[in-house]
Design an enzyme around this catalytic site. Structure first.
Site, short mmCIF file in Angstrom:
data_model
loop_
_atom_site.label_atom_id
_atom_site.label_comp_id
_atom_site.label_asym_id
_atom_site.label_seq_id
_atom_site.Cartn_x
_atom_site.Cartn_y
_atom_site.Cartn_z
N GLN A 50 3.91 6.26 -40.94
CA GLN A 50 2.75 7.94 -41.37
C GLN A 50 3.24 9.14 -41.93
O GLN A 50 4.24 9.21 -41.04
CB GLN A 50 1.49 8.25 -40.31
CG GLN A 50 0.66 8.85 -41.22
CD GLN A 50 -0.08 9.86 -40.25
OE1 GLN A 50 -0.46 11.07 -40.93
NE2 GLN A 50 -0.88 8.67 -39.54
N GLU A 53 2.42 15.25 -45.14
CA GLU A 53 3.00 16.34 -45.46
C GLU A 53 1.36 17.02 -45.66
O GLU A 53 0.39 16.76 -46.63
CB GLU A 53 3.50 15.81 -46.48
CG GLU A 53 5.14 15.44 -46.24
CD GLU A 53 6.21 15.80 -45.61
OE1 GLU A 53 5.61 17.96 -45.98
OE2 GLU A 53 6.40 15.37 -44.82
N LYS A 54 1.34 18.59 -45.01
CA LYS A 54 0.04 19.23 -45.41
C LYS A 54 0.40 20.05 -46.32
O LYS A 54 -0.41 20.84 -46.83
CB LYS A 54 -0.37 19.94 -44.00
CG LYS A 54 -1.03 18.92 -43.45
CD LYS A 54 -2.32 17.91 -43.77
CE LYS A 54 -3.03 17.46 -42.76
NZ LYS A 54 -3.92 16.52 -42.87
N SER A 121 -8.79 9.38 -37.59
CA SER A 121 -8.86 10.57 -36.57
C SER A 121 -10.16 11.00 -35.67
O SER A 121 -11.01 11.23 -36.25
CB SER A 121 -8.34 11.37 -36.82
OG SER A 121 -6.63 11.55 -37.49
N LYS A 150 0.19 20.27 -33.97
CA LYS A 150 -1.05 20.20 -34.42
C LYS A 150 -1.92 21.07 -33.87
O LYS A 150 -1.81 21.65 -32.85
CB LYS A 150 -1.98 18.63 -34.28
CG LYS A 150 -3.18 18.86 -35.63
CD LYS A 150 -3.73 17.25 -35.68
CE LYS A 150 -5.38 17.44 -35.87
NZ LYS A 150 -5.23 15.71 -36.04
N MET A 302 6.27 19.25 3.93
CA MET A 302 5.20 19.61 2.17
C MET A 302 5.73 20.60 1.43
O MET A 302 6.01 22.00 2.17
CB MET A 302 4.44 20.97 4.25
CG MET A 302 3.63 20.10 4.30
SD MET A 302 4.30 18.06 5.21
CE MET A 302 2.24 17.46 6.08
N LYS A 376 -8.40 8.95 -2.67
CA LYS A 376 -10.06 8.99 -1.87
C LYS A 376 -10.67 10.23 -1.20
O LYS A 376 -10.85 11.55 -1.30
CB LYS A 376 -8.97 8.51 -0.45
CG LYS A 376 -8.45 10.24 0.25
CD LYS A 376 -8.16 9.98 1.82
CE LYS A 376 -9.35 10.37 2.68
NZ LYS A 376 -9.84 11.91 2.16
N SER A 423 -14.72 6.91 2.21
CA SER A 423 -14.86 7.27 3.45
C SER A 423 -16.43 7.28 4.10
O SER A 423 -16.63 7.54 3.34
CB SER A 423 -13.34 8.19 3.91
OG SER A 423 -14.27 9.80 3.33
N CYS A 453 -8.83 14.43 5.63
CA CYS A 453 -7.22 14.68 5.15
C CYS A 453 -6.10 13.84 5.91
O CYS A 453 -5.26 13.44 5.06
CB CYS A 453 -6.83 16.63 5.29
SG CYS A 453 -7.84 16.88 4.86
#
Length: 540
Positions: A50, A53-54, A121, A150, A302, A376, A423, A453
């Site tokens: 495509q 060209e703006k 679009s 954009k 952790m 979960k 759960s 947890c």
């Protein structure tokens, strides 16, 4: 002037949108000419181009279009013109792409030849519906992610994964093809392809890419990388709501005895492989979570800092993201993205997601950033993700349950294309097709802090081991290994250990129950699972 060779593409069936290149000359690396870069990209086998060209006048735009046409004809690649129907007609392009503020689709169809391709679009399901009704051949859905190519600053400009899913549901059965656009690159492509699907499995026909090819120093290699990922995904994905990612089983192969045997075997697999279980989790339960991981045979870490996530994701194992105490969002976002890139299973525990608007917004942000392998939660949390008001939340706890829990987990699994575990006194989990009911456990689990947890910890441990144990690689897949069975195994491990711990003579209540639970997890064997598991299997 361009060649007069016929470049007509049959609308619909012959339209290959798999790797849709949108030009952006302002993004070219310094010293790189437009036509040189374009030919390199064509050598990388983009499927359609495509020209956007703006800011050019008509004469200069037409010159670029003619040059582009001449080159694309050489490689038999169709050219689409953004917005400008006059340019498309003048250069003989295959068609046009229209934005919501451009010429109406009906007018464009009247002006263009009958064989011309028209794309539109869309950012909302209503826009997608109107594009179908107006006779569009394909739609561009997005922006999926924020992008610099954009202006997406206006509210609603970034629709996210959930927005694409909603639009794909509208397109299902219409024959109108869809490409996703907006911020798509080689690092998030597989996650985008897998996640952007309707609950019944209607998927994308391609992705539109700008900067990942245009700004690359090697556009040919960039295009090949993207194309290879798309082709591997297309070859690997199977019909149905979940497809390739969560299970290697075909519908109907799961049996009660087979599931129990596989779950039991994974107990020894975890102890043998000692998977690294990376946990960004609730501050209240970090010690319990680490001890549960060690007792099962895994290795806990952790680590919350964003800077650590890329390195940790390269280490085989599992990832748990639990946002019970939401104070490491950047780390969570990075950890999930890097885990997806490295084929590492991601267990998401959206603790208390229905309690506040902030938690709901954060869950959406996370699920737009990466693909979970397992979600979960308790009834209130699963209900919040499913947009159900059937179960009320009380902080991180839930009040009541679902009238049809199997259908809730099956539907949510289809929506998010992952395993979903609900759960509770009875646990329900599904991959979108099979629903498994687990009835082990003890009421003392609900009387200790963070029982849900540590269930996430157990599941992440087993998913990590299962992914390491998977033989070979599955191209086009986010995660190797059977994650449904791994989720069953993790759930059984904790709930069976709870039963044994509660039966100990020295256990008098929650204070004595927790250390006994850790002990029983450490002593768990495949034989105990085989002997104790309470499972029912429901096929759709």
């Amino acid at each position: 002037m361009h060649s007069t060779k016929d470049t007509t593409v049959k609308r619909g069936v012959d339209l290959d949108l798999s790797l849709y290149l949108v030009t952006g000359r302002d993004l070219l690396p310094q010293g790189k000419s437009y036509l040189t870069y374009l030919e390199d990209a064509l050598k990388g086998e983009v499927s359609i181009v495509q020209i956007r060209e703006k800011n050019l006048g008509t004469a200069e735009f037409l010159e670029i279009a003619n040059d582009t046409m001449s080159l694309c004809i050489k490689y038999n690649i169709p050219v689409i013109i953004n917005d400008r129907i006059d340019i498309a007609l003048a250069c003989g392009a295959a068609g046009v792409h229209l934005g919501q503020s451009d010429m109406p689709l009906s007018t464009a169809r009247w002006l263009l030849p009958s064989h011309a391709i028209i794309g539109v679009s869309c950012t909302t399901p209503e826009q997608a519906r109107k594009a179908v009704e107006g006779g569009a051949d394909y739609v561009g859905l997005g922006a999926v992610y924020a992008t610099s190519t954009k202006d997406v600053s206006a509210p609603g400009s970034v629709c996210g994964i959930a927005g694409v899913r909603a639009m794909l549901s509208v397109l299902e059965g219409t024959g109108v093809k869809a490409v996703a656009i907006g911020g798509i690159n080689s690092t998030n492509l597989l996650r985008t392809l897998h996640s952007c699907a309707s609950p019944t499995g209607h998927t994308l026909h391609g992705v539109a890419v700008v900067s990942d090819i245009v700004a690359s120093p090697d556009p040919c290699a960039a295009a090949w990388r993207l194309g290879d990922t798309f082709r591997a995904w297309a070859a690997a994905v199977s019909p149905g709501p979940i497809g390739f990612q969560v299970t290697t089983k075909e519908k109907g192969q799961y049996t009660r005895d087979g599931i129990v045997a596989a779950a039991a075997a994974l107990v020894d697999t975890v102890r043998h492989l000692r998977p690294l279980v990376h946990q960004i989790t609730n501050n209240v339960v970090k010690t319990q979570s680490a001890n549960v991981t060690l007792a099962l045979g895994g290795s806990p870490i952790m680590a919350e800092a964003e800077a650590e996530q890329a390195d940790l994701a390269r280490m085989p194992g599992g990832l748990l993201i639990n946002f019970g105490t939401l104070d490491a969002l950047d780390g969570m976002l990075a950890a999930g993205r890097h885990a997806n890139q490295n084929g590492k299973p991601v267990v998401f525990d959206p603790v208390g997601v229905g309690a506040t608007a902030f938690r709901r917004a954060t869950a959406t942000e996370l699920l737009d950033a990466w693909q979970p392998t397992v979600i979960k939660g308790n009834a209130a949390e699963i209900g919040a993700l499913a947009d159900s008001n059937e179960v009320k939340a009380q902080g991180v706890d839930s009040l009541g349950g679902f009238k049809n829990a199997p259908e809730v987990v099956r539907s949510l699994a289809r929506t998010h294309r992952c395993i979903v575990l609900l759960s509770g006194p009875t646990d329900y989990l599904s991959d979108g097709s099979t629903v498994i009911r687990l009835s082990n456990g003890h009421e003392l689990l609900g009387q200790i802090t963070g029982a849900g947890c540590v269930l996430g910890t157990a599941i992440a441990t087993f998913c990590g081991a299962a992914s390491i144990a998977a033989i070979g690689s599955h191209e086009g897949s986010l995660v190797n290994g059977d994650m449904l069975l791994a989720t069953v195994a993790g759930t059984l491990a904790l709930t069976i250990a709870a039963q044994h711990a509660a039966a100990r003579e020295e256990v008098r209540g929650p204070g004595t129950f927790l250390p006994a639970l850790i002990d029983e997890l450490a002593m768990l064997t495949p034989e105990i699972v085989l002997r104790t598991a309470k499972i029912e299997v429901e096929m759709e």
